[in-house]
Design an enzyme around this catalytic site. Sequence first.
Site, mmCIF file in Angstrom:
data_model
loop_
_atom_site.group_PDB
_atom_site.id
_atom_site.type_symbol
_atom_site.label_atom_id
_atom_site.label_comp_id
_atom_site.label_asym_id
_atom_site.label_seq_id
_atom_site.Cartn_x
_atom_site.Cartn_y
_atom_site.Cartn_z
ATOM 1 N N THR A 45 0.942 -1.380 0.023
ATOM 2 C CA THR A 45 0.002 -0.055 -0.016
ATOM 3 C C THR A 45 0.839 1.157 0.142
ATOM 4 O O THR A 45 0.493 2.349 -0.200
ATOM 5 C CB THR A 45 -0.858 0.113 1.214
ATOM 6 N N GLY B 178 16.796 -11.762 3.289
ATOM 7 C CA GLY B 178 16.152 -12.459 2.429
ATOM 8 C C GLY B 178 14.591 -12.736 3.278
ATOM 9 O O GLY B 178 13.958 -13.420 2.733
ATOM 10 N N GLY C 205 12.454 -10.773 4.617
ATOM 11 C CA GLY C 205 11.303 -9.866 4.425
ATOM 12 C C GLY C 205 11.107 -8.942 5.470
ATOM 13 O O GLY C 205 10.285 -8.201 5.902
ATOM 14 N N SER D 236 16.306 -5.862 5.682
ATOM 15 C CA SER D 236 17.627 -5.855 6.026
ATOM 16 C C SER D 236 18.299 -4.584 5.241
ATOM 17 O O SER D 236 19.238 -3.878 5.848
ATOM 18 C CB SER D 236 18.506 -6.823 5.590
ATOM 19 N N SER D 237 17.780 -4.548 4.005
ATOM 20 C CA SER D 237 18.365 -3.486 3.379
ATOM 21 C C SER D 237 18.075 -2.039 3.708
ATOM 22 O O SER D 237 18.924 -1.132 3.762
ATOM 23 C CB SER D 237 17.966 -3.526 1.878
ATOM 24 N N ASP E 21 9.695 0.691 4.344
ATOM 25 C CA ASP E 21 10.707 0.110 5.335
ATOM 26 C C ASP E 21 11.876 0.998 5.916
ATOM 27 O O ASP E 21 12.120 0.955 7.167
ATOM 28 C CB ASP E 21 11.611 -0.886 4.284
ATOM 29 N N TYR F 25 8.266 -7.485 -8.155
ATOM 30 C CA TYR F 25 8.010 -6.375 -7.416
ATOM 31 C C TYR F 25 7.781 -5.009 -8.133
ATOM 32 O O TYR F 25 6.591 -4.541 -7.970
ATOM 33 C CB TYR F 25 9.092 -6.007 -6.348
HETATM 34 C C1 GLA Z 1 8.777 -4.150 0.347
HETATM 35 C C2 GLA Z 1 9.076 -2.627 0.026
HETATM 36 C C3 GLA Z 1 8.223 -1.798 0.786
HETATM 37 C C4 GLA Z 1 6.758 -2.179 0.559
HETATM 38 C C5 GLA Z 1 6.854 -3.571 1.045
HETATM 39 C C6 GLA Z 1 5.104 -4.271 0.745
HETATM 40 O O1 GLA Z 1 9.345 -4.437 1.787
HETATM 41 O O2 GLA Z 1 10.412 -2.239 0.403
HETATM 42 O O3 GLA Z 1 8.393 -0.588 0.361
HETATM 43 O O4 GLA Z 1 6.131 -1.928 -0.542
HETATM 44 O O5 GLA Z 1 7.487 -4.509 0.062
HETATM 45 O O6 GLA Z 1 4.391 -3.744 1.529
#
Ligand code: GLA
Length: 387
Positions: free
Chosen positions: A35, A121, A123, A126-127, A172, A222
């Site tokens: 979102t 990796g 989710g 880490s980046s 993130d 993505y």
């Molecule tokens: C990754 C992206 C975020 C977000 C999520 C999904 O983590 O870095 O910006 O879009 O996926 O919610």
Amino acid sequence: MDIEFVRSRFIKHFDGKTGNVYASPGRINLIGEHTDYNGGFVFPGAVDKGVMAEMRANGTEDTVMAYAIDLKDRVDFKLSDPNGPRASWARYIYGIALEMKKLGVPVKGFNIAFAGDVPLGAGMSSSAAMESCFACGLNDIFGENKVSQWDMVLAGQATEHNYCGVNCGIMDQFASVFGKAGCLMRLDCRSREFEYFPFKPDGYRLVLLDSVVKHQLAGSPYNDRRNSCENVVKHIQARHPEGKFETLRDCTWEQLEEVKEEVGAEDYKRAKFVLGEKDRVLAVCDALNEGDYEKVGEMMYKTHEGLSKDYEVSCEELDFLNDIAKENGVTGSRIMGGGFGGCTINLVRNDLYKKFIEDAKKRFNEKYGHEPKVYDVVIGDGSRKIC
Ligand code: GLA
């Protein structure tokens, strides 16, 4: 994470001198997936796992000497090199340094050694933990801390876009910079207003189950998902020239139906998920205000279904973990983060926790030959200077 560990490597790999130490966390997200780049709401929190870096100006004009402690990999590069380093981890350092320069920070050469305990990796971003940690350090060492927290968030995001090939949103980096122990944050990604939500779910806990299927967003579908959403917005805008449609946030269910045929089945499904998710985040906010965790959990299952069937960012292993959660009576469970692997986030009643984890480990192992990794969520602080 251990300061002495990072410091000992920094001293050993460079000139024996110490620098300053900075830390930034990874994140979880209760609800509001995909979102952020659609101008909607997200509900993340920082975790107690992250990246720690020791950094120091090295007196050169633009030579960076970087050591990734966990990988035992050393890369030196120049900020003036238009291509930058090839190692993917070093590109985060190169990218954030150039983005901080764009913000007016006179970044010169520096030494850096860093380590992390956010599982790669999985989710948990880490980046973003790297980007915000390095931004925090560069701001302190070269920028007199003049760059605002929001600008550091945007510099982290720009690093992903410009140097790492991921057209991510801001969730993130936001969570990593602004995190606060014990609190989730509800962020409106369009206005960038946010609120801290103390998260103490009496009788419940959050736990992540890591499928250990490596999620990789770079060059991945993505970006295709994002393009699909933008395409739907373009079509809606074309039909309604009087309105202003910037993201799916501005679009209604009726407007989506109007363009259903012309955008095609795939883009329609993507947008359908996003509109549903927008409603679900708001429902979760109300439920949290009322302490109705069963409702929160119900929304999490719906999100999983949408991410799996409409957004198509799940995988067999994550769907299996979701099924196990459901069969164990877990309150809520869903894929967390970008998808394509990584973790499920589970809201589970304390009395069911042990049985659920045992069952998930056993059945996952029987099917895939290894257990999922289990991370109990502890909501921690955002980017900071340690010493
Ligand atoms: C990754 C992206 C975020 C977000 C999520 C999904 O983590 O870095 O910006 O879009 O996926 O919610």
